[in-house]
Design a protein around this motif. Structure first.
Motif, short mmCIF file in Angstrom:
data_model
loop_
_atom_site.label_atom_id
_atom_site.label_comp_id
_atom_site.label_asym_id
_atom_site.label_seq_id
_atom_site.Cartn_x
_atom_site.Cartn_y
_atom_site.Cartn_z
N PHE A 165 0.86 -1.18 0.00
CA PHE A 165 0.00 0.00 0.00
C PHE A 165 0.89 1.23 0.00
O PHE A 165 1.66 1.46 0.94
N VAL A 166 0.83 2.01 -1.10
CA VAL A 166 1.68 3.19 -1.24
C VAL A 166 0.81 4.44 -1.28
O VAL A 166 -0.38 4.38 -1.60
N PHE A 167 1.41 5.57 -0.98
CA PHE A 167 0.69 6.84 -0.94
C PHE A 167 0.41 7.32 -2.36
O PHE A 167 1.33 7.49 -3.16
N TYR A 168 -0.88 7.54 -2.66
CA TYR A 168 -1.25 7.97 -4.01
C TYR A 168 -0.60 9.30 -4.36
O TYR A 168 -0.55 10.23 -3.55
N ASN A 169 -0.13 9.41 -5.59
CA ASN A 169 0.37 10.68 -6.13
C ASN A 169 0.19 10.67 -7.64
O ASN A 169 0.13 9.61 -8.26
N SER A 170 0.12 11.84 -8.21
CA SER A 170 -0.16 11.95 -9.65
C SER A 170 1.01 11.55 -10.53
O SER A 170 0.87 11.42 -11.75
N PHE A 171 2.20 11.33 -9.93
CA PHE A 171 3.36 10.89 -10.70
C PHE A 171 3.38 9.38 -10.87
O PHE A 171 4.28 8.85 -11.53
N ASN A 172 2.43 8.68 -10.24
CA ASN A 172 2.40 7.22 -10.24
C ASN A 172 3.71 6.65 -9.68
O ASN A 172 4.21 5.61 -10.12
N SER A 173 4.26 7.36 -8.70
CA SER A 173 5.49 6.90 -8.05
C SER A 173 5.15 5.92 -6.94
O SER A 173 4.21 6.13 -6.18
N TRP A 174 5.96 4.87 -6.85
CA TRP A 174 5.84 3.91 -5.75
C TRP A 174 6.94 4.14 -4.71
O TRP A 174 7.28 3.25 -3.95
N GLY A 175 7.46 5.35 -4.69
CA GLY A 175 8.52 5.66 -3.73
C GLY A 175 9.73 4.77 -3.94
O GLY A 175 10.16 4.50 -5.06
N TRP A 176 10.29 4.26 -2.83
CA TRP A 176 11.50 3.44 -2.94
C TRP A 176 11.24 2.10 -3.59
O TRP A 176 12.19 1.43 -4.04
N LEU A 177 9.99 1.69 -3.70
CA LEU A 177 9.72 0.43 -4.40
C LEU A 177 10.02 0.54 -5.89
O LEU A 177 10.20 -0.48 -6.57
N ASP A 178 10.07 1.77 -6.42
CA ASP A 178 10.50 1.93 -7.81
C ASP A 178 11.95 1.51 -8.01
O ASP A 178 12.38 1.27 -9.14
N ARG A 179 12.71 1.47 -6.91
CA ARG A 179 14.12 1.08 -6.98
C ARG A 179 14.39 -0.19 -6.18
O ARG A 179 15.49 -0.38 -5.66
N CYS A 180 13.40 -1.02 -6.06
CA CYS A 180 13.58 -2.23 -5.25
C CYS A 180 14.60 -3.16 -5.91
O CYS A 180 14.93 -3.04 -7.09
N ALA A 181 15.07 -4.10 -5.12
CA ALA A 181 16.07 -5.05 -5.60
C ALA A 181 15.54 -5.87 -6.77
O ALA A 181 14.35 -6.21 -6.81
N SER A 182 16.41 -6.18 -7.70
CA SER A 182 16.00 -6.86 -8.92
C SER A 182 15.40 -8.24 -8.67
O SER A 182 14.54 -8.70 -9.42
N ASP A 183 15.82 -8.90 -7.59
CA ASP A 183 15.32 -10.26 -7.34
C ASP A 183 13.88 -10.28 -6.82
O ASP A 183 13.26 -11.34 -6.78
N VAL A 184 13.33 -9.10 -6.42
CA VAL A 184 11.94 -9.06 -5.95
C VAL A 184 11.04 -8.23 -6.86
O VAL A 184 9.82 -8.25 -6.71
N ALA A 185 11.62 -7.50 -7.79
CA ALA A 185 10.83 -6.65 -8.68
C ALA A 185 9.79 -7.47 -9.43
O ALA A 185 10.08 -8.56 -9.95
N GLY A 186 8.55 -6.97 -9.44
CA GLY A 186 7.47 -7.63 -10.13
C GLY A 186 6.84 -8.78 -9.38
O GLY A 186 5.93 -9.44 -9.89
N GLN A 187 7.30 -9.03 -8.15
CA GLN A 187 6.80 -10.18 -7.39
C GLN A 187 5.88 -9.76 -6.24
O GLN A 187 5.63 -10.54 -5.32
#
Length: 336
Positions: free
Chosen positions: A35-57
């Protein structure tokens, strides 16, 4: 709680601790909704830079913790809730206390009401060592008196008591986890360790800080994430508060000197009045007692003692020295 794959909702998943917790949960096989804070940039905060082994999971849903309808919809079908969404910067709580009441208190109420109505198996609510205020005795155990010395701490105290009251009144399976000062990669510059590291990493050598004498118990973020998962799995945490800390106490001034040594920098510390808390609001000493966490669910910090702290600082400094990461920070400005 068994090792069978569990479904979990993590609020505040876009933040510092939340993003590390999402990564840890995915690696341990949990079905994660972030659950991430809604914003008009469609940013997921630090989850946009999550580790590659968990991205998309993991699943992501955007909303606002202050909106009971959105919270309830996000929680449907989840067995466990780990509630981290909050406003946490102490200086900003002097400026905008209303926002802290709405987010930290009402947001927690929204979680508790929805969890009660939906029959959630376990809720872990995030507290803070700031609710204790300056230590009256050390180490600080869970029965230490509460003394909120800032609007932020007051709202977290209220949220904790609200959560525990839902357990006592309605039998809601709530656990309150009370981390001490978590640090590590991705932490906001409003905290002292990234403030120091960020200034050094950007080439500054006259380091602006506030009070140097207060002591803190700094806990590396992966240890904090492990604590959340262990608390969620342990039935004995229901209806209780449990501390998470490193069991190592160090002053802010000594921390700055240690960071400079780790980063190979000669620094001069300059007192910046803007960074000083009001005298009655400064928490002078925090030092965690973690025997309860050890006895209830076998948790102990991997980054313990002075050497563990040095190891954690090295990892944090290495992350900040990556130009792509450092670019996310405005190191020349004071972040309240």
């Amino acid at each position: 709680m068994s090792s069978v794959k569990r479904s979990v909702l993590v609020t505040g998943a876009d933040g510092f601790i939340g993003s590390h917790l999402v990564e840890a949960l995915v690696r341990e096989g949990w079905d994660v909704k972030a659950f991430v804070f809604y914003n008009s940039f469609n940013s997921w905060g630090w989850l946009d830079r999550c580790a590659s082994d968990v991205a998309g999971q993991f699943e992501v849903v955007a909303g606002d913790i202050r909106d009971p309808y959105g919270v309830r919809n996000a929680m449907r079908g989840r067995q466990v809730v780990m509630h981290l969404a909050a406003l946490i910067a102490i200086p900003f709580s002097y400026h905008s206390p209303d926002a802290y009441v709405e987010t930290n208190v009402r947001g927690t109420l929204n979680i508790l009401q929805a969890a009660r109505d939906l029959g959630v198996d376990k809720i872990v609510c995030t507290s803070t060592s700031e609710v204790y205020g300056t230590a009256r005795q050390v180490p600080i155990t869970e029965d230490h008196p509460l003394n909120a010395q800032s609007p932020y701490a007051a709202t977290k105290t209220a949220a904790d008591q609200l959560a525990l009251s839902f357990h006592q009144s309605f039998g809601l399976p709530v656990a309150v986890l009370r981390p001490f000062n978590t640090y590590g990669p991705r932490q906001s510059a409003r905290a002292v360790i990234p403030t120091i590291i960020g200034q050094i990493a950007s080439g500054q050598r006259r380091i602006k800080l506030g009070a140097l004498t207060p002591t803190r118990d700094f806990t590396f973020v992966t240890d904090t994430a492990r604590g959340f998962i262990a608390a969620a799995r342990c039935a004995e945490t229901v209806g209780r508060v449990t501390n998470i800390g490193s069991g190592f106490e160090i002053s802010v001034g000594e921390t700055a000197a240690l960071i400079a040594k780790v980063m190979g920098a000669e620094i001069e510390i300059v007192c910046d009045d803007e960074r000083l808390r009001p005298s009655g609001s400064e928490v002078e000493r925090l030092f965690a007692g973690v025997d309860l966490a050890r006895s209830l669910f076998g948790w102990s910090p991997e980054h313990s003692g002075r050497q563990g702290f040095v190891d954690g600082l090295r990892k944090t400094a290495e992350w900040f020295r990556d130009p792509q990461n450092l670019a996310a920070y405005k190191t020349a400005r004071y972040n309240i």
